[in-house]
Design a protein around this motif. Structure first.
Motif, PDB file in Angstrom:
ATOM      1  N   GLN A  55     -14.690 -19.777 -13.564  1.00 32.27           N
ATOM      2  CA  GLN A  55     -15.673 -20.152 -12.553  1.00 32.27           C
ATOM      3  C   GLN A  55     -15.350 -19.534 -11.195  1.00 32.27           C
ATOM      4  OE1 GLN A  55     -16.750 -24.351 -12.467  1.00 32.27           O
ATOM      5  NE2 GLN A  55     -15.897 -24.654 -14.509  1.00 32.27           N
ATOM      6  N   PHE A  56     -16.385 -19.454 -10.364  1.00 33.06           N
ATOM      7  CA  PHE A  56     -16.231 -18.906  -9.020  1.00 33.06           C
ATOM      8  C   PHE A  56     -16.246 -20.019  -7.976  1.00 33.06           C
ATOM      9  CE2 PHE A  56     -17.467 -15.059 -11.178  1.00 33.06           C
ATOM     10  CZ  PHE A  56     -16.899 -14.028 -10.432  1.00 33.06           C
ATOM     11  N   ILE A  57     -15.563 -19.768  -6.876  1.00 32.54           N
ATOM     12  CA  ILE A  57     -15.559 -20.673  -5.729  1.00 32.54           C
ATOM     13  C   ILE A  57     -16.293 -19.972  -4.585  1.00 32.54           C
ATOM     14  CG2 ILE A  57     -14.109 -21.827  -4.000  1.00 32.54           C
ATOM     15  CD1 ILE A  57     -11.915 -21.986  -6.138  1.00 32.54           C
ATOM     16  N   TYR A  58     -17.245 -20.677  -3.981  1.00 30.11           N
ATOM     17  CA  TYR A  58     -18.059 -20.101  -2.909  1.00 30.11           C
ATOM     18  C   TYR A  58     -17.537 -20.556  -1.552  1.00 30.11           C
ATOM     19  CZ  TYR A  58     -22.268 -19.294  -0.036  1.00 30.11           C
ATOM     20  OH  TYR A  58     -23.152 -18.893   0.936  1.00 30.11           O
ATOM     21  N   GLY A  59     -17.452 -19.633  -0.609  1.00 30.95           N
ATOM     22  CA  GLY A  59     -16.972 -20.029   0.708  1.00 30.95           C
ATOM     23  C   GLY A  59     -17.122 -18.940   1.748  1.00 30.95           C
ATOM     24  N   LYS A  60     -16.661 -19.243   2.949  1.00 29.85           N
ATOM     25  CA  LYS A  60     -16.750 -18.325   4.085  1.00 29.85           C
ATOM     26  C   LYS A  60     -15.365 -17.796   4.429  1.00 29.85           C
ATOM     27  CE  LYS A  60     -18.173 -18.177   8.965  1.00 29.85           C
ATOM     28  NZ  LYS A  60     -18.806 -18.948  10.068  1.00 29.85           N
ATOM     29  N   VAL A  61     -15.284 -16.493   4.657  1.00 24.66           N
ATOM     30  CA  VAL A  61     -14.017 -15.874   5.055  1.00 24.66           C
ATOM     31  C   VAL A  61     -13.800 -16.163   6.537  1.00 24.66           C
ATOM     32  CG1 VAL A  61     -12.723 -13.729   5.279  1.00 24.66           C
ATOM     33  CG2 VAL A  61     -14.256 -14.061   3.322  1.00 24.66           C
ATOM     34  N   THR A  62     -12.762 -16.935   6.846  1.00 27.51           N
ATOM     35  CA  THR A  62     -12.536 -17.348   8.235  1.00 27.51           C
ATOM     36  C   THR A  62     -11.468 -16.524   8.950  1.00 27.51           C
ATOM     37  OG1 THR A  62     -10.982 -19.048   7.462  1.00 27.51           O
ATOM     38  CG2 THR A  62     -13.283 -19.713   7.808  1.00 27.51           C
ATOM     39  N   SER A  63     -10.633 -15.828   8.194  1.00 34.07           N
ATOM     40  CA  SER A  63      -9.642 -14.947   8.828  1.00 34.07           C
ATOM     41  C   SER A  63      -9.111 -13.947   7.814  1.00 34.07           C
ATOM     42  CB  SER A  63      -8.471 -15.751   9.419  1.00 34.07           C
ATOM     43  OG  SER A  63      -7.720 -16.381   8.405  1.00 34.07           O
ATOM     44  N   VAL A  64      -8.735 -12.777   8.320  1.00 31.99           N
ATOM     45  CA  VAL A  64      -8.136 -11.728   7.492  1.00 31.99           C
ATOM     46  C   VAL A  64      -6.843 -11.327   8.184  1.00 31.99           C
ATOM     47  CG1 VAL A  64      -8.391  -9.407   6.532  1.00 31.99           C
ATOM     48  CG2 VAL A  64     -10.393 -10.908   6.724  1.00 31.99           C
ATOM     49  N   GLY A  65      -5.724 -11.671   7.566  1.00 27.96           N
ATOM     50  CA  GLY A  65      -4.444 -11.441   8.221  1.00 27.96           C
ATOM     51  C   GLY A  65      -3.698 -10.218   7.749  1.00 27.96           C
ATOM     52  N   ASP A  66      -4.165  -9.617   6.656  1.00 24.70           N
ATOM     53  CA  ASP A  66      -3.499  -8.448   6.096  1.00 24.70           C
ATOM     54  C   ASP A  66      -4.539  -7.620   5.352  1.00 24.70           C
ATOM     55  OD1 ASP A  66      -1.409  -6.745   5.540  1.00 24.70           O
ATOM     56  OD2 ASP A  66      -0.062  -8.337   4.867  1.00 24.70           O
ATOM     57  N   GLY A  67      -4.124  -6.455   4.881  1.00 23.40           N
ATOM     58  CA  GLY A  67      -5.076  -5.563   4.241  1.00 23.40           C
ATOM     59  C   GLY A  67      -5.515  -5.959   2.853  1.00 23.40           C
ATOM     60  N   ASP A  68      -4.905  -6.993   2.269  1.00 22.64           N
ATOM     61  CA  ASP A  68      -5.310  -7.381   0.918  1.00 22.64           C
ATOM     62  C   ASP A  68      -5.368  -8.899   0.712  1.00 22.64           C
ATOM     63  OD1 ASP A  68      -2.573  -7.971   0.817  1.00 22.64           O
ATOM     64  OD2 ASP A  68      -2.100  -6.077  -0.182  1.00 22.64           O
ATOM     65  N   ASN A  69      -5.414  -9.665   1.798  1.00 22.68           N
ATOM     66  CA  ASN A  69      -5.560 -11.114   1.640  1.00 22.68           C
ATOM     67  C   ASN A  69      -6.302 -11.721   2.827  1.00 22.68           C
ATOM     68  OD1 ASN A  69      -3.353 -12.400   3.560  1.00 22.68           O
ATOM     69  ND2 ASN A  69      -2.368 -10.656   2.542  1.00 22.68           N
ATOM     70  N   GLU A 131      -8.391  -3.317   9.362  1.00 21.02           N
ATOM     71  CA  GLU A 131      -9.672  -3.266  10.063  1.00 21.02           C
ATOM     72  C   GLU A 131     -10.832  -3.066   9.093  1.00 21.02           C
ATOM     73  OE1 GLU A 131     -10.349  -4.034  13.204  1.00 21.02           O
ATOM     74  OE2 GLU A 131      -8.227  -4.585  13.238  1.00 21.02           O
ATOM     75  N   TRP A 132     -10.604  -2.283   8.055  1.00 19.85           N
ATOM     76  CA  TRP A 132     -11.656  -2.072   7.050  1.00 19.85           C
ATOM     77  C   TRP A 132     -12.015  -3.389   6.376  1.00 19.85           C
ATOM     78  CZ3 TRP A 132     -12.921  -2.987   2.094  1.00 19.85           C
ATOM     79  CH2 TRP A 132     -13.966  -2.245   1.526  1.00 19.85           C
ATOM     80  N   LEU A 133     -10.994  -4.140   5.972  1.00 20.33           N
ATOM     81  CA  LEU A 133     -11.242  -5.403   5.277  1.00 20.33           C
ATOM     82  C   LEU A 133     -11.902  -6.421   6.201  1.00 20.33           C
ATOM     83  CD1 LEU A 133     -10.945  -6.868   2.588  1.00 20.33           C
ATOM     84  CD2 LEU A 133      -8.703  -7.685   3.342  1.00 20.33           C
ATOM     85  N   ARG A 134     -11.461  -6.463   7.453  1.00 19.68           N
ATOM     86  CA  ARG A 134     -12.085  -7.375   8.417  1.00 19.68           C
ATOM     87  C   ARG A 134     -13.566  -7.051   8.592  1.00 19.68           C
ATOM     88  NH1 ARG A 134      -7.333  -7.686  13.059  1.00 19.68           N
ATOM     89  NH2 ARG A 134      -6.222  -9.489  12.161  1.00 19.68           N
ATOM     90  N   TYR A 135     -13.857  -5.790   8.735  1.00 21.96           N
ATOM     91  CA  TYR A 135     -15.256  -5.373   8.907  1.00 21.96           C
ATOM     92  C   TYR A 135     -16.086  -5.717   7.672  1.00 21.96           C
ATOM     93  CZ  TYR A 135     -19.326  -2.328   9.377  1.00 21.96           C
ATOM     94  OH  TYR A 135     -20.616  -1.844   9.435  1.00 21.96           O
ATOM     95  N   TYR A 136     -15.479  -5.612   6.506  1.00 21.36           N
ATOM     96  CA  TYR A 136     -16.214  -5.774   5.249  1.00 21.36           C
ATOM     97  C   TYR A 136     -16.481  -7.234   4.885  1.00 21.36           C
ATOM     98  CZ  TYR A 136     -17.844  -3.909   0.753  1.00 21.36           C
ATOM     99  OH  TYR A 136     -18.616  -3.530  -0.322  1.00 21.36           O
ATOM    100  N   ILE A 137     -15.526  -8.144   5.192  1.00 20.60           N
ATOM    101  CA  ILE A 137     -15.715  -9.523   4.715  1.00 20.60           C
ATOM    102  C   ILE A 137     -15.559 -10.625   5.763  1.00 20.60           C
ATOM    103  CG2 ILE A 137     -14.982  -8.902   2.371  1.00 20.60           C
ATOM    104  CD1 ILE A 137     -12.314 -10.333   2.952  1.00 20.60           C
ATOM    105  N   LEU A 138     -14.975 -10.359   6.927  1.00 18.54           N
ATOM    106  CA  LEU A 138     -14.738 -11.437   7.893  1.00 18.54           C
ATOM    107  C   LEU A 138     -16.053 -12.074   8.339  1.00 18.54           C
ATOM    108  CD1 LEU A 138     -12.704 -13.045   9.570  1.00 18.54           C
ATOM    109  CD2 LEU A 138     -12.913 -11.311  11.363  1.00 18.54           C
ATOM    110  N   GLY A 139     -16.116 -13.401   8.215  1.00 16.31           N
ATOM    111  CA  GLY A 139     -17.319 -14.130   8.588  1.00 16.31           C
ATOM    112  C   GLY A 139     -18.392 -14.135   7.515  1.00 16.31           C
TER     113      GLY A 139
END
Length: 229
Positions: A55-69, A131-139
C-alpha cells in the motif's frame, strides 16, 4: 387498574441484546475504518506491517535535508478527509512545529552524492543533487510505498509525484537526470522490481554525461564514504 399486562424489559431481553450488538458492531467497525484510513502516521515505527510492498501512504513533503531523503507529513484520506480545503497542511521547513510529526523517507534504489557530515568535506555535485530534489518534490503531495526500514529508522520507499505528464517515480527521474546513481549497498537495498530499469537509465545518463557524470572522475557515494572513513 388497567388489565393490560405491561411487558417488563430487562437487560437480557432479546431486543436489548440485539440493539447492543448492533451498536457495538457499528462502533468497532467505525473505529477500525478510522484506524485504517484516517489515523495519521507520524513515524516509521507506526506504519502497519500490511503496508510494506503493498500500500501507499499519501502526504506532503515538508523538508528535504539530503539528496536522497526527505520528511513526509502524512495526510490520511487526502482531500476526501478535508486536507487542503477544510484542514490546513503544514508549511515547509517548519521544523519546530513538525518535530516528531513526520515520517523520514529514504528514496529506494538510489544514492546521491554525500553532503558534508561530521567534519568530512561534501562530495562534488552534492549540493546540485539536493537542490534538484528540493525543486522536484518540496511542498508537493506524494505517494510513498514503504518497502523496508533502514538502520537509521527511515522508511525506504518508492515515491511517486504528479507532474504535468503524469505520475513520476522520483528515484527513476533522479537517475535519468544524473543527480543520483543506482544504489550499490547491500543493506536496505530496495528497488520494488525496477533495478534493471534503473541501471539502464544510469547507463544512458552516463553516456550522455548528464549531471554528475559530466565530471572527469566520478566516485560513487559508497567509494567516497570509504575514502573518508
Amino acid at each position: 387498574m388497567d388489565n393490560k399486562r405491561h411487558e417488563e424489559i430487562s437487560f437480557f431481553h432479546p431486543k436489548i441484546i440485539i440493539g447492543t450488538c448492533i451498536l457495538t458492531g457499528t462502533i468497532l467497525g467505525s473505529y477500525k475504518f478510522y484506524s485504517t484510513n484516517f489515523r495519521r502516521i507520524s513515524s516509521s515505527s507506526q506504519i502497519p506491517q500490511k503496508y510494506f510492498h503493498r500500500q501507499f501512504i499519501y502526504g506532503k513533503v515538508t523538508s528535504v535535508g539530503d539528496g536522497d531523503n526527505f520528511h513526509l507529513f502524512h495526510l490520511p484520506g487526502g482531500r476526501l478527509a478535508g486536507w487542503h480545503w477544510l484542514r490546513l497542511t503544514p508549511k515547509v521547513n517548519d521544523f519546530k512545529k513538525l518535530k516528531k510529526k513526520t515520517i523520514h523517507v529514504r528514496l529506494c534504489g538510489v544514492d546521491a552524492p554525500e553532503r558534508s557530515h561530521f567534519g568530512k568535506p561534501s562530495q562534488p555535485f552534492s549540493e546540485e543533487a539536493l537542490e534538484w530534489l528540493r525543486y522536484y518534490i518540496l511542498g508537493k503531495n506524494v505517494w510513498v510505498k514503504p518497502l523496508s526500514i533502514d538502520q537509521y529508522q527511515r522508511v525506504v520507499g518508492k515515491v511517486l509525484v504528479w507532474k504535468f505528464t503524469g505520475w513520476k517515480d522520483v528515484s527513476e527521474q533522479m537517475i535519468k537526470n544524473g543527480v543520483a546513481i543506482v544504489y550499490e549497498g547491500k543493506a536496505s537495498a530496495e528497488f520494488d522490481g525496477k533495478e534493471q530499469v534503473y541501471r539502464e537509465l544510469e547507463a544512458e545518463a552516463k553516456k550522455k554525461k548528464k549531471g554528475l557524470w559530466f565530471q572527469k572522475l566520478v566516485l560513487t557515494p559508497g567509494q567516497y564514504k570509504k575514502f573518508y572513513k
